[in-house]
Design a protein around this motif. Structure first.
Motif, short mmCIF file in Angstrom:
data_model
loop_
_atom_site.label_atom_id
_atom_site.label_comp_id
_atom_site.label_asym_id
_atom_site.label_seq_id
_atom_site.Cartn_x
_atom_site.Cartn_y
_atom_site.Cartn_z
N SER A 102 -5.78 9.72 4.61
CA SER A 102 -6.69 8.49 4.91
C SER A 102 -6.85 6.90 3.83
CB SER A 102 -8.02 9.02 5.35
OG SER A 102 -8.20 9.49 4.04
N ALA A 103 -7.34 6.05 4.86
CA ALA A 103 -7.16 5.03 4.16
C ALA A 103 -8.95 5.42 2.38
CB ALA A 103 -7.90 3.75 4.44
N ASP A 104 -9.42 5.92 2.89
CA ASP A 104 -10.09 6.06 1.54
C ASP A 104 -9.63 7.29 0.22
OD1 ASP A 104 -9.77 8.95 3.58
OD2 ASP A 104 -12.23 9.53 2.62
N ARG A 105 -8.86 7.56 0.71
CA ARG A 105 -7.09 8.24 -0.13
C ARG A 105 -6.34 7.34 -0.64
NH1 ARG A 105 -6.03 14.59 1.13
NH2 ARG A 105 -5.92 14.68 -1.32
N PHE A 106 -5.72 7.04 0.32
CA PHE A 106 -4.69 6.27 0.20
C PHE A 106 -4.50 4.63 0.40
CE2 PHE A 106 -3.31 10.23 0.31
CZ PHE A 106 -3.06 10.65 -1.21
N PRO A 107 -4.90 3.79 0.22
CA PRO A 107 -5.10 2.16 0.72
C PRO A 107 -3.87 1.95 0.86
CG PRO A 107 -5.35 2.71 -1.85
CD PRO A 107 -5.43 3.75 -1.52
N THR A 108 -4.41 0.95 1.89
CA THR A 108 -3.30 -0.17 2.70
C THR A 108 -2.03 -0.61 1.37
OG1 THR A 108 -4.38 -0.72 4.49
CG2 THR A 108 -1.96 -1.68 4.17
N SER A 109 -2.43 -0.47 0.41
CA SER A 109 -2.39 -1.48 -1.07
C SER A 109 -1.28 -0.63 -1.54
CB SER A 109 -2.23 -2.28 -1.47
OG SER A 109 -3.73 -0.93 -2.06
N ALA A 110 -1.44 0.91 -1.37
CA ALA A 110 -0.14 1.97 -2.19
C ALA A 110 1.07 2.12 -1.25
CB ALA A 110 -1.02 2.83 -2.30
N VAL A 111 0.27 1.65 -0.16
CA VAL A 111 0.87 2.72 1.21
C VAL A 111 2.42 1.38 1.85
CG1 VAL A 111 1.62 2.67 3.92
CG2 VAL A 111 -0.06 3.82 2.75
N VAL A 112 1.85 0.23 1.81
CA VAL A 112 2.89 -0.90 1.69
C VAL A 112 4.16 -1.07 0.73
CG1 VAL A 112 3.24 -3.59 1.41
CG2 VAL A 112 0.97 -2.25 3.29
N ARG A 113 3.69 -0.65 -0.55
CA ARG A 113 4.04 -0.88 -1.89
C ARG A 113 4.81 -0.16 -2.15
NH1 ARG A 113 3.68 2.59 -6.17
NH2 ARG A 113 1.56 2.65 -5.45
N LEU A 114 4.62 1.83 -1.60
CA LEU A 114 5.61 2.37 -1.85
C LEU A 114 6.98 2.85 -0.03
CD1 LEU A 114 3.55 5.83 -2.88
CD2 LEU A 114 5.77 4.67 -3.35
N ARG A 115 6.40 1.83 0.80
CA ARG A 115 7.38 1.54 1.74
C ARG A 115 8.34 0.45 1.84
NH1 ARG A 115 4.44 -1.05 6.81
NH2 ARG A 115 4.42 -2.76 5.73
N ASP A 116 8.19 -0.10 0.99
CA ASP A 116 9.10 -1.02 0.22
C ASP A 116 10.07 -0.24 -0.64
OD1 ASP A 116 8.06 -3.35 2.17
OD2 ASP A 116 6.92 -3.95 -0.59
N TYR A 117 9.47 0.66 -1.48
CA TYR A 117 10.22 1.16 -3.04
C TYR A 117 11.31 2.30 -1.72
CZ TYR A 117 11.76 5.41 -5.76
OH TYR A 117 12.02 6.12 -6.10
N ILE A 118 11.17 3.07 -0.44
CA ILE A 118 11.09 3.58 -0.14
C ILE A 118 12.63 2.63 0.60
CG2 ILE A 118 11.38 5.48 2.20
CD1 ILE A 118 8.79 6.49 1.34
N ALA A 119 12.63 1.99 1.63
CA ALA A 119 13.56 1.07 1.98
C ALA A 119 14.59 0.93 1.53
CB ALA A 119 12.71 -0.35 2.30
N GLY A 120 14.64 0.07 -0.19
CA GLY A 120 15.48 -0.16 -0.75
C GLY A 120 16.29 1.56 -1.17
#
Length: 272
Positions: A102-120
């Motif tokens: 959920s957003a209260d536990r994992f903010p959007t910025s953290a999700v986006v940062r890891l999404r970019d990492y996983i793509a690479g």
């Protein structure tokens, strides 16, 4: 940072210092330039909110961009971002995948940062991009058919040393590879990758981000290769880089293994 093609790229920047003191120039001019170009794609003045400077760069073509944040004598920084044709998953898909994400536990910025990492990470493991990207790469052609250095190429443009587009190079796709025939030194601008993310890769990416987000809460030390729960027994953990494991998650490694290939062996089979 990756932004989606067809959407406005909103850039943010903080002028950081090693002593953690705030650095806030009165006015900051922003210049955004696409890789391989000398003329700015866009420029303007950043909006300041506390110590964060924001600039709306608009919708930009695929490619890698350099950003110059000019705060005058106070500070001048450079950052980079990329515009891609898609993402492995959306933030909404992450939230729907597991109610605990959920957003209260994992903010959007953290999700986006890891999404970019996983793509690479996925591209590094398989040698293939599961989203559409654009890169500029120098190539040397000797007159015979040569494989381009990227696979799953969708479109190609070749430029000479003066930056002019040339049409003396012919290309032919052969499976995931693209063969080029011509002679000379060029800069190839290659649009490559999957046009849409395969379903199994998306599921693997969602499992991967869930694991990364929860890693700090798992209670298992980062370097553990096995653990013993309180109720007894011993469990051996898949470890990245050991026994063929890439991510340490067997289900993810199995999916990525289906998309990877030995480039030399495959090329030999194609060209012979």
């Amino acid at each position: 940072m990756r932004f989606l093609s067809g959407r406005e790229a909103v850039l943010k920047h903080i002028f950081e210092t090693d002593d953690e003191a705030p650095l806030t120039p009165v006015a900051v001019t922003v210049t955004v330039t696409r890789e391989g170009r000398t003329t700015a794609a866009t420029s303007g003045t950043a909006i300041r909110n506390g110590d964060v400077y924001t600039f709306a760069a608009g919708s930009l073509p695929l490619g890698v961009y350099t950003v110059r944040w000019d705060g005058g004598t106070a500070a001048v920084d450079t950052s980079w971002f990329e515009v891609v044709g898609g993402h492995l998953f959306t933030v909404a898909e992450v939230r729907a995948y597991d109610a605990d994400l959920s957003a209260d536990r994992f903010p959007t910025s953290a999700v986006v940062r890891l999404r970019d990492y996983i793509a690479g990470e996925f591209e590094s493991i398989t040698g293939r991009s599961f989203v559409t990207r654009c890169r500029r790469i120098p190539v040397e052609l000797d007159g015979s058919c040569s494989p381009l250095p990227l696979v799953d190429v969708q479109a190609t443009t070749f430029e000479d040393s003066a930056g002019q587009t040339v049409y003396a190079v012919s290309v032919e796709p052969v499976g995931p590879f693209t063969l080029a025939e011509g002679e000379g030194s060029y800069t190839a601008e290659l649009t490559y990758g999957f046009r849409s993310v395969p379903d199994d890769v998306k599921r693997a990416a969602l499992l991967r981000i869930r694991t990364l987000l929860f890693a700090e809460r798992s209670g298992i030390p980062d370097r553990a290769t096995s653990f013993q729960p309180a109720e007894g027994g011993t469990y051996t953990l898949a470890t990245p880089g050991v026994r063929g494991s890439e991510t340490g998650i067997p289900d993810v490694d199995a999916v990525l293994g289906r998309y990877g290939f030995d480039v030399l062996d495959d090329l030999a089979g194609v060209l012979l």
